[in-house]
Write an enzyme that holds these catalytic residues in place. Structure first.
Site, PDB file in Angstrom:
ATOM      1  N   ASN A  10       0.925  -1.150   0.148  1.00 57.73           N
ATOM      2  CA  ASN A  10       0.088   0.024   0.027  1.00 57.73           C
ATOM      3  C   ASN A  10       0.840   1.359  -0.186  1.00 57.73           C
ATOM      4  OD1 ASN A  10      -1.889   2.059   0.292  1.00 57.73           O
ATOM      5  ND2 ASN A  10      -2.487   1.244   2.386  1.00 57.73           N
ATOM      6  N   HIS A  96      -9.863   0.952   4.445  1.00 57.96           N
ATOM      7  CA  HIS A  96      -8.719   1.169   4.995  1.00 57.96           C
ATOM      8  C   HIS A  96      -8.930   2.223   6.340  1.00 57.96           C
ATOM      9  CE1 HIS A  96      -4.648   2.524   6.370  1.00 57.96           C
ATOM     10  NE2 HIS A  96      -4.085   1.491   5.561  1.00 57.96           N
ATOM     11  N   GLU A  98      -7.253   4.550   7.587  1.00 59.96           N
ATOM     12  CA  GLU A  98      -7.315   6.048   7.239  1.00 59.96           C
ATOM     13  C   GLU A  98      -8.339   6.534   6.578  1.00 59.96           C
ATOM     14  OE1 GLU A  98      -3.460   5.447   5.553  1.00 59.96           O
ATOM     15  OE2 GLU A  98      -2.602   4.786   7.274  1.00 59.96           O
ATOM     16  N   GLU A 168      -5.886  -4.950   9.967  1.00 63.19           N
ATOM     17  CA  GLU A 168      -4.890  -4.040  10.445  1.00 63.19           C
ATOM     18  C   GLU A 168      -4.982  -3.309  11.769  1.00 63.19           C
ATOM     19  OE1 GLU A 168      -2.826  -2.783   6.507  1.00 63.19           O
ATOM     20  OE2 GLU A 168      -4.492  -1.740   6.715  1.00 63.19           O
ATOM     21  N   GLY A 174       1.574   2.398  10.904  1.00 61.98           N
ATOM     22  CA  GLY A 174       2.745   3.679  10.656  1.00 61.98           C
ATOM     23  C   GLY A 174       3.190   4.086  11.858  1.00 61.98           C
TER      24      GLY A 174
END
Ligand code: PGA
Length: 251
Positions: A10, A96, A98, A168, A174
């Site tokens: 990604n 996702h 985010e 995730e 991150g």
């Protein structure tokens, strides 16, 4: 049960045109395992050209990071599933964390995206995972099970097999904090049990579940060694050809 092994990169909002093509070209020259499906989810502006670079490669595939939930129309700035399909994209990340957070994507929108992609024969890479607060409360399994029920359970047995799931944990994305192999295995196994209760073992055994969240060249081997971890969705480490190649060779 042999499931498809998958490593998806990604790239998020990184790389210029030149850098993107150079990374893709470098990956075509690396030694990648033929039994692993490697998917490069590039920014959509680069999908067409990166798609051409990887077109004849035995393991590399092109994917996108998002599409709009409507078929077409007056949605300035958006990219449709049909557009992506017309340039050869087969895989699209959906849900996702985010996008759930910054674009306020809801379960209803994700269901529309999944259905739209499937109606075109494309494969969603569906993301789920809990925030830190939920993990600390100890209700992470229930949280992720609810995401799956709300966003995938409308699918029938055939359709659900055309989904790649990526677990995730948000606290690991991150941050450099990776779920331990045991934490990853626990959740992957719980996800498979949720799928098994709804669709039966024959179906749940076939669905690839990827781990994502600070997976890297150093920890991929122990994560991928877990029986229910079928690969990874890799952010930061997918931007470096050598690290990403090591991850692809970590089974
Ligand atoms: P990360 O991102 O590997 O940089 O943590 C993973 C993802 O968000 O898909």
């Amino acid at each position: 049960m042999k499931r498809q092994k998958i490593v998806a990169g990604n790239w998020k909002m990184n790389k210029t045109h030149e850098e993107a093509l150079s990374l893709a070209q470098t990956l075509t020259e690396k030694s990648l395992p033929s039994d692993v499906k490697v998917i490069l989810c590039t920014p959509s502006v680069f999908c067409s050209e990166v798609g051409k670079i990887v077109a004849n490669h035995p393991s590399l595939n092109i994917g996108a990071q998002n599409c709009h939930h409507e078929e077409s129309g007056a949605y300035t700035g958006e990219v449709s599933a049909a557009m992506l399909q017309s340039i050869g994209v087969q895989y699209v990340i959906v849900g996702h964390s985010e996008r759930r957070e910054y674009q306020k994507e809801t379960s209803a929108v994700l269901v529309k995206k999944i259905d739209l992609l499937q109606s075109k024969g494309m494969t969603p890479i569906y993301c789920c995972g809990e925030p830190l607060k939920i993990r600390e409360k100890g209700t992470h399994v229930r949280h992720v099970a609810k995401q799956i029920k709300d966003e995938l359970f409308h699918l029938d047995k055939d359709a659900v097999q055309n989904i790649i799931i990526a677990y995730e944990p948000i606290w690991a994305i991150g941050t450099g904090l990776t779920a331990s192999p045991e934490q990853a295995q626990e959740m992957h196994n719980e996800i498979r049990k949720v799928l098994q209760r709804k669709y039966g073992k024959r179906v749940s055994d076939k669905i690839s579940i990827l781990y994502g969240g600070s997976a890297n060249a150093a920890n991929a081997k122990t994560l991928f060694a877990q029986p229910d971890v079928d690969g990874g969705l890799i952010g930061g480490a997918s931007l470096k050809a050598d690290d990403f190649t090591t991850i692809c060779n970590s089974y």
